[in-house]
Design an enzyme around this catalytic site. Sequence first.
Site, short mmCIF file in Angstrom:
data_model
loop_
_atom_site.label_atom_id
_atom_site.label_comp_id
_atom_site.label_asym_id
_atom_site.label_seq_id
_atom_site.Cartn_x
_atom_site.Cartn_y
_atom_site.Cartn_z
CB THR A 181 -0.96 -0.02 1.22
OG1 THR A 181 -1.67 1.19 1.25
CG2 THR A 181 -0.22 -0.21 2.54
CD GLU A 327 -2.85 -0.34 5.57
OE1 GLU A 327 -3.85 -0.28 4.81
OE2 GLU A 327 -1.96 0.53 5.58
CE LYS A 436 -7.97 4.73 -2.74
NZ LYS A 436 -8.55 3.79 -1.79
CD1 TRP A 441 -3.70 4.27 -1.72
CD2 TRP A 441 -4.52 6.32 -1.37
NE1 TRP A 441 -4.66 4.19 -0.73
CE2 TRP A 441 -5.18 5.42 -0.51
CE3 TRP A 441 -4.88 7.68 -1.33
CZ2 TRP A 441 -6.17 5.82 0.40
CZ3 TRP A 441 -5.86 8.08 -0.44
CH2 TRP A 441 -6.50 7.17 0.41
P1 AMP Z 1 -6.50 1.24 0.12
O1 AMP Z 1 -5.61 0.73 1.19
O2 AMP Z 1 -5.80 1.67 -1.11
O3 AMP Z 1 -7.62 0.27 -0.14
O4 AMP Z 1 -7.18 2.56 0.65
C1 AMP Z 1 -7.93 2.58 1.84
C2 AMP Z 1 -8.45 3.97 2.05
O5 AMP Z 1 -9.35 4.31 0.99
C3 AMP Z 1 -9.25 4.17 3.30
O6 AMP Z 1 -8.44 4.36 4.43
C4 AMP Z 1 -10.05 5.41 2.94
O7 AMP Z 1 -9.25 6.58 3.05
C5 AMP Z 1 -10.35 5.18 1.48
N1 AMP Z 1 -11.66 4.52 1.32
C6 AMP Z 1 -11.91 3.22 1.15
N2 AMP Z 1 -13.24 2.99 1.05
C7 AMP Z 1 -13.85 4.19 1.20
C8 AMP Z 1 -15.21 4.63 1.21
N3 AMP Z 1 -16.22 3.80 1.04
N4 AMP Z 1 -15.43 5.95 1.39
C9 AMP Z 1 -14.41 6.82 1.55
N5 AMP Z 1 -13.12 6.47 1.54
C10 AMP Z 1 -12.83 5.17 1.37
#
Ligand code: AMP
Length: 538
Positions: A181, A327, A436, A441
Amino acid sequence: MQGQMMDYPLTLPHILERSEKLFSKVEVVSRMPDKSLHRYTYGDFAKRAKKLANALVRLGLREGERVGTLMWNHYAHLEAYFGIPITGGVLHTLNLRLHPSDLAYIINHAGDRFIIIDDVLLPLWEKVAPLVEVEKVIVVPLTGKPVPDGFIDYEQLIAPEPEDFTPPAIGENQALGMCYTSGTTGKPKGVVYSHRAIILHSLVSAMPDALNLSQNDIMVPVVPMFHVNAWGLPFTATMTGTKQVFPGPHLDPVSLLDLYEQEKVTVSAGVPTIWLGILEALEKNPGRWKLTPGLRMVVGGSAAPEALIRAFDRHNLRILHAWGMTETTPLGTASYLKSYMLEWPEDEQYRYRAKQGLPVPLFEIRGWNEAGEIPWDGKTMGELQVRGPWVAASYYDLPEGRDKWTEDGWFKTGDVVTIDPEGYMEIVDRTKDLVKSGGEWISSVQLENALMGHPAVKEAAVIAVPHPKWGERPLAAVVLREGASVTPEELKEYLAPKFAKWWIPEAIVFVEAIPRTSAGKFLKAKLREQFKDWKWEA
Ligand code: AMP
């Protein structure tokens, strides 16, 4: 008194065996690069996954060793999802959208011994290969063209292998897979999933009040298999015997809608950018697609706007909003309505469905701010902290990442939330200095550091600004050195060789000064406020 139940390990070979025994006639369909459809059954899939396992063992793969996959969503990737872990090996999915230098870092850090790659991705591999030490590269000939010299042809590799494979005794806490990540600063961090975590996550994901997946469904994961294992869906769907339909590299709205129609799809999953595109296509071509009424769309990765949920309801398509992280394997919360809320006014129901939702069983949430744990009043904000059996307890080979965990063992998500008296969590901000864009990211800090390397730039701050298609895009606020001059285009060209194309700030704006905190740090909240109504050029 002790319970007197068997000590039965929660491991992946069981899922594979079950799908083969019970669902051998259920189809797995994949769209190939030339758009033709590849079809076979769970029976065929299980045999090929076991052939792959045999081949990997013959190549010398030992327990705990990592095999990287650089692949789109299709049947061969599903084979790798099972064929690697049932040997005791570790499935390491690689994000094909990353810059080659980041990919190389990740491959080297994980110590991937072998890589399995789609032939259509070999041009990317050419840029990565000189930077990594990988013993063998196995190429899946998706296009049917001969595999170039120096690589192993996946089909030729598995062809002579037996269809039976006896897995070694795998402990449920052994590693099954890993995924990196992006970090705000520093390098990407590896999350290592255990067999136990994946099995429990699959069981809970399939529950009606989570992703509600059963053998009655026909499921398309649009979310890439390199994003937290396509949110675990290939594991969950194989466990439930759900027909799986993979889009391959064709992720444009028309291709997806054609696929939904042809295969009578009942559930799909992806980031909001995908659904915004699908909505636009549906509205431009009324009546063109006959979709399964009530087709469910799992939306996560970024917030699902309420307007999107309403718009899909008008098309008799149902959005399920969920939240998770790399995570957290990833499923943490899902936003469905409690039975008595169906009596509530419509506006209120939509407001709830647009929240990130209720924690799934075995997953705990709390919010934390300077005053301690936040009350569940729907108003007080705090950083979301979580714990549960599929939440990472540390990063791979990165002892300094410990500050992401509290002393009492909760994981700090970097999302700022409220939790209301009904238990629904809503994200209101984030502490992570990241952008994002379309579910991927972008590190603001890395862009800032690069920009500040330009001789004309005195200071640069990069922020996420809302964008109608991508959710967010990076905007760089730049202060020039006295007497220096440079154009936004020149700065973009300067960044181009260092970053993937989609990382380059969409806008570069020259400012007099960047707002700072009393301690002298960039005050990004103020900057975000300043640019929140920014109009992107069409
Ligand atoms: P990742 O590890 O790339 O899957 O990113 C996780 C992060 O994406 C989370 O900590 C949030 O900041 C964002 N995220 C994931 N799902 C949502 C959601 N339904 N609404 C808003 N942010 C989200």
